[in-house]
Design an enzyme around this catalytic site. Structure first.
Site, PDB file in Angstrom:
ATOM      1  N   PHE A  90     -13.972  -9.714  -1.540  1.00  0.00           N
ATOM      2  CA  PHE A  90     -13.544  -9.605  -2.930  1.00  0.00           C
ATOM      3  C   PHE A  90     -12.309 -10.483  -3.101  1.00  0.00           C
ATOM      4  O   PHE A  90     -11.583 -10.722  -2.138  1.00  0.00           O
ATOM      5  CB  PHE A  90     -13.218  -8.146  -3.297  1.00  0.00           C
ATOM      6  CG  PHE A  90     -14.399  -7.404  -3.832  1.00  0.00           C
ATOM      7  CD1 PHE A  90     -15.412  -6.997  -2.977  1.00  0.00           C
ATOM      8  CD2 PHE A  90     -14.510  -7.121  -5.188  1.00  0.00           C
ATOM      9  CE1 PHE A  90     -16.521  -6.325  -3.460  1.00  0.00           C
ATOM     10  CE2 PHE A  90     -15.611  -6.442  -5.695  1.00  0.00           C
ATOM     11  CZ  PHE A  90     -16.614  -6.047  -4.825  1.00  0.00           C
ATOM     12  N   LYS A  99     -10.858 -18.869  -0.953  1.00  0.00           N
ATOM     13  CA  LYS A  99     -10.958 -17.759   0.016  1.00  0.00           C
ATOM     14  C   LYS A  99     -12.333 -17.735   0.683  1.00  0.00           C
ATOM     15  O   LYS A  99     -12.454 -17.433   1.866  1.00  0.00           O
ATOM     16  CB  LYS A  99     -10.689 -16.414  -0.670  1.00  0.00           C
ATOM     17  CG  LYS A  99      -9.224 -16.225  -1.002  1.00  0.00           C
ATOM     18  CD  LYS A  99      -8.975 -14.925  -1.746  1.00  0.00           C
ATOM     19  CE  LYS A  99      -7.563 -14.951  -2.316  1.00  0.00           C
ATOM     20  NZ  LYS A  99      -7.296 -13.861  -3.222  1.00  0.00           N
ATOM     21  N   PRO A 147      -3.005  -8.304  10.038  1.00  0.00           N
ATOM     22  CA  PRO A 147      -4.203  -9.067  10.409  1.00  0.00           C
ATOM     23  C   PRO A 147      -5.130  -9.192   9.205  1.00  0.00           C
ATOM     24  O   PRO A 147      -5.212  -8.274   8.379  1.00  0.00           O
ATOM     25  CB  PRO A 147      -4.862  -8.211  11.501  1.00  0.00           C
ATOM     26  CG  PRO A 147      -4.177  -6.896  11.475  1.00  0.00           C
ATOM     27  CD  PRO A 147      -2.867  -7.044  10.765  1.00  0.00           C
ATOM     28  N   LYS A 202      14.328   9.239   6.991  1.00  0.00           N
ATOM     29  CA  LYS A 202      14.417   8.778   5.600  1.00  0.00           C
ATOM     30  C   LYS A 202      15.679   7.924   5.436  1.00  0.00           C
ATOM     31  O   LYS A 202      16.769   8.348   5.860  1.00  0.00           O
ATOM     32  CB  LYS A 202      14.447   9.990   4.665  1.00  0.00           C
ATOM     33  CG  LYS A 202      14.387   9.586   3.227  1.00  0.00           C
ATOM     34  CD  LYS A 202      14.481  10.762   2.285  1.00  0.00           C
ATOM     35  CE  LYS A 202      14.721  10.240   0.886  1.00  0.00           C
ATOM     36  NZ  LYS A 202      15.242  11.243  -0.004  1.00  0.00           N
ATOM     37  N   GLY A 236     -15.846  -6.217   2.133  1.00  0.00           N
ATOM     38  CA  GLY A 236     -14.395  -5.946   2.108  1.00  0.00           C
ATOM     39  C   GLY A 236     -13.925  -5.808   0.672  1.00  0.00           C
ATOM     40  O   GLY A 236     -13.572  -6.780   0.019  1.00  0.00           O
ATOM     41  N   CYS A 237     -13.936  -4.568   0.182  1.00  0.00           N
ATOM     42  CA  CYS A 237     -13.497  -4.330  -1.198  1.00  0.00           C
ATOM     43  C   CYS A 237     -12.071  -3.783  -1.214  1.00  0.00           C
ATOM     44  O   CYS A 237     -11.453  -3.650  -2.264  1.00  0.00           O
ATOM     45  CB  CYS A 237     -14.472  -3.355  -1.868  1.00  0.00           C
ATOM     46  SG  CYS A 237     -14.160  -3.131  -3.604  1.00  0.00           S
ATOM     47  N   ASN A 284      -0.473  -0.906  -3.534  1.00  0.00           N
ATOM     48  CA  ASN A 284      -0.926  -1.545  -4.776  1.00  0.00           C
ATOM     49  C   ASN A 284      -1.715  -0.528  -5.586  1.00  0.00           C
ATOM     50  O   ASN A 284      -1.861   0.621  -5.182  1.00  0.00           O
ATOM     51  CB  ASN A 284      -1.763  -2.791  -4.450  1.00  0.00           C
ATOM     52  CG  ASN A 284      -2.933  -2.426  -3.559  1.00  0.00           C
ATOM     53  OD1 ASN A 284      -3.820  -1.684  -3.951  1.00  0.00           O
ATOM     54  ND2 ASN A 284      -2.923  -2.929  -2.321  1.00  0.00           N
TER      55      ASN A 284
HETATM   56  O1  PMT Z   1     -10.054   0.124  -6.116  1.00  0.00           O
HETATM   57  P1  PMT Z   1     -10.209  -0.214  -7.567  1.00  0.00           P
HETATM   58  O2  PMT Z   1      -9.113   0.373  -8.432  1.00  0.00           O
HETATM   59  O3  PMT Z   1     -11.591   0.109  -8.108  1.00  0.00           O
HETATM   60  O4  PMT Z   1     -10.036  -1.812  -7.720  1.00  0.00           O
HETATM   61  C1  PMT Z   1     -10.957  -2.661  -7.103  1.00  0.00           C
HETATM   62  C2  PMT Z   1     -10.288  -3.937  -6.560  1.00  0.00           C
HETATM   63  C3  PMT Z   1      -9.716  -4.744  -7.711  1.00  0.00           C
HETATM   64  C4  PMT Z   1      -9.171  -3.577  -5.570  1.00  0.00           C
HETATM   65  C5  PMT Z   1     -11.438  -4.735  -5.807  1.00  0.00           C
HETATM   66  O5  PMT Z   1     -12.420  -5.063  -6.742  1.00  0.00           O
HETATM   67  C6  PMT Z   1     -10.888  -6.002  -5.162  1.00  0.00           C
HETATM   68  O6  PMT Z   1     -10.772  -7.050  -5.764  1.00  0.00           O
HETATM   69  N1  PMT Z   1     -10.554  -5.891  -3.848  1.00  0.00           N
HETATM   70  C7  PMT Z   1      -9.947  -6.978  -3.054  1.00  0.00           C
HETATM   71  C8  PMT Z   1      -8.517  -7.087  -3.424  1.00  0.00           C
HETATM   72  C9  PMT Z   1      -7.772  -8.062  -2.590  1.00  0.00           C
HETATM   73  O7  PMT Z   1      -6.953  -7.651  -1.810  1.00  0.00           O
HETATM   74  O8  PMT Z   1      -8.129  -9.305  -2.674  1.00  0.00           O
HETATM   75  P2  PMT Z   1      -7.444 -10.458  -1.788  1.00  0.00           P
HETATM   76  O9  PMT Z   1      -7.700 -11.659  -2.572  1.00  0.00           O
HETATM   77  O10 PMT Z   1      -6.063 -10.143  -1.431  1.00  0.00           O
HETATM   78  O11 PMT Z   1      -8.264 -10.454  -0.435  1.00  0.00           O
HETATM   79  C10 PMT Z   1      -9.473 -11.213  -0.248  1.00  0.00           C
HETATM   80  C11 PMT Z   1     -10.403 -10.491   0.697  1.00  0.00           C
HETATM   81  O12 PMT Z   1      -9.782 -10.356   1.983  1.00  0.00           O
HETATM   82  C12 PMT Z   1     -10.784  -9.083   0.277  1.00  0.00           C
HETATM   83  O13 PMT Z   1     -12.132  -8.907   0.597  1.00  0.00           O
HETATM   84  C13 PMT Z   1      -9.893  -8.176   1.124  1.00  0.00           C
HETATM   85  O14 PMT Z   1     -10.491  -6.926   1.391  1.00  0.00           O
HETATM   86  C14 PMT Z   1      -9.763  -9.005   2.403  1.00  0.00           C
HETATM   87  N2  PMT Z   1      -8.516  -8.811   3.149  1.00  0.00           N
HETATM   88  C15 PMT Z   1      -7.321  -9.126   2.591  1.00  0.00           C
HETATM   89  C16 PMT Z   1      -6.174  -8.996   3.348  1.00  0.00           C
HETATM   90  C17 PMT Z   1      -6.255  -8.517   4.673  1.00  0.00           C
HETATM   91  N3  PMT Z   1      -5.181  -8.356   5.411  1.00  0.00           N
HETATM   92  N4  PMT Z   1      -7.450  -8.196   5.183  1.00  0.00           N
HETATM   93  C18 PMT Z   1      -8.575  -8.344   4.454  1.00  0.00           C
HETATM   94  O15 PMT Z   1      -9.667  -8.028   4.931  1.00  0.00           O
END
Ligand code: PMT
Length: 402
Positions: A322, A336, A303, A288, A272-273, A208
């Protein structure tokens, strides 16, 4: 309480242009009744006079490795005298010498001989600071327990903009007072940042647009509040921000999951960002894949890292998630918050036509927790991250009744 009173501060000065600020630092230290002795490198003496510093510190200024005082070698005497060695400004050269354990002048020799705490306040051009070798040297010093304060981000005397400028004297004084006061427990904060890459074959992957900018800015903000930061980063092209930050690079969600779980035990706060890929490829090809009309890729769920952290029963940290959304921002974020059992969630809008959020320099956030919410308006991610860190610590302290 005057925490600096009677403290023996050995101030090591090297040849950076920020040296002009040091006069004020010496004055402030002496006002707080610290006893300051100064050691100068050869280059620093070309920039300011030894005599001025001698007058300001009220002590002889040292620069000669072969100087003998009352029968004892000066490097050993000063190494034992110091309660703290403060290298300010510290050039890339003195940092490299200490990292290597060189002892070819008085200052580097004292640093090798001392058992006192060493604090380094870097000051250099931002390209010199970002150079791999300088970053490597700083990491070596951090691993040895040497504190690195700064550098600041901003416009430099040479006109460049970036990390490299010495911290302000006010901030150095504030940090010194904190250092000598009864130590508050430093928070351990773990942050995930950036995207993950899920390999299809050795040259292709699913990912992404996450750049890591938001997560890295949070890591920097956390280091500014004195935390021990563990930054687990997916593949990004960012330099590790300055401060007490241990960075671990990963590629895939599975790797990120492993590293988080291996290191989560002593964390006070988990943020978790990272934009973790929700799926990975099950039929990964080790060669490939040749071009064909139709290619079928099978995906399986990764996971959910943050949910696993939230579920911990022993030593569970305060968990901040996030939520990247394109519509129904708050509604999806609340869902969430509940489903992943988070303490706080930061919702951001990642619609394609927006200038803020994913991959850009700006963002705005809705913070939502059980029983409240707050909006942090559009700002540069570095600035927003500091405001966010403040709110996280307020909420963490409330929840932990600190
Ligand atoms: O990196 P930048 O370009 O500065 O952009 C920042 C950002 C937009 C990526 C950041 O601000 C952000 O929103 N990060 C979370 C993005 C995301 O994947 O959100 P989600 O709604 O899919 O996931 C929710 C939460 O679960 C997040 O805290 C994510 O880290 C966590 N997660 C998601 C999937 C997974 N398999 N494991 C996780 O821990």
């Amino acid at each position: 309480m005057i925490t600096l009173s009677k403290k023996h501060i050995l101030l090591g000065i090297s040849g950076s242009i920020a040296i002009y600020k040091i006069f004020e630092l010496v004055r402030f230290l002496r006002k707080k009744q610290a006893i300051v002795k100064i050691v100068m490198t050869r280059a620093s003496k070309k920039l300011v006079s030894k005599l001025s510093l001698q007058i300001l510190s009220n002590h002889k200024v040292f620069d000669d490795i072969l100087y003998v005082n009352n029968g004892s070698m000066i490097h050993i005497k000063l190494a034992k005298w110091a309660d703290l060695i403060l290298l300010a400004p510290a050039t890339a050269n003195i940092i490299a010498k200490i990292a290597l354990g060189l002892a070819d002048d008085l200052l580097s020799t004292i640093c090798l001989a001392t058992t006192a705490k060493i604090i380094i306040v870097p000051s250099m051009n931002n390209y010199m600071y970002r150079a791999n070798v300088t970053q490597h040297n700083i990491q070596i010093l951090r691993n040895r327990g040497i504190l690195i304060w700064g550098p600041n981000f901003g416009e430099q005397i040479c006109g460049d903009v970036g990390f490299g400028s010495m911290l302000s004297i006010n901030l150095i004084m504030k940090k010194l007072k904190q250092y000598f006061s009864t130590p508050l427990k430093s928070l351990n904060i773990m942050i995930t940042a950036g995207p993950t890459h899920e390999l299809i074959d050795p040259v292709r992957f699913i990912s992404n647009y996450s750049s890591g900018k938001m997560g890295f800015s949070i890591a920097y903000a956390a280091s500014l509040v004195g935390a021990n930061v563990t930054l687990i980063s997916g593949p990004v092209s960012l330099v590790t921000p300055p401060g007490n930050i241990k960075r671990i690079n990963v590629i895939s969600a599975l790797e990120m999951h492993q590293v988080v779980m291996d290191n989560i035990n002593n964390q006070d706060i988990f943020i978790g960002c990272a934009a973790v890929s929700d799926y990975r490829i099950t039929n990964f090809s080790s060669n490939k894949i040749a071009k064909k009309d139709h290619l079928i890729i099978n995906l399986v769920k990764n996971p959910d890292i943050i949910s696993e952290v939230s579920k911990l029963t022993k030593n569970r940290p305060y968990v901040v998630g996030f939520s990247a959304e394109t519509n129904l921002l708050k509604k999806h974020a609340r869902k969430k918050l509940i489903e992943k059992k988070l303490d706080l969630i930061c919702a951001n809008n990642v619609s394609k036509n927006r200038l803020n959020s994913i991959s850009n320099d700006y963002n705005e956030l809705y913070l939502i927790w059980n029983g409240g919410e707050m909006f942090l308006p559009l700002k540069k991610k570095q600035v927003l991250a500091k405001q966010l860190m403040k709110q996280i610590i307020i909420r963490y302290e409330k929840d932990n009744k600190c």
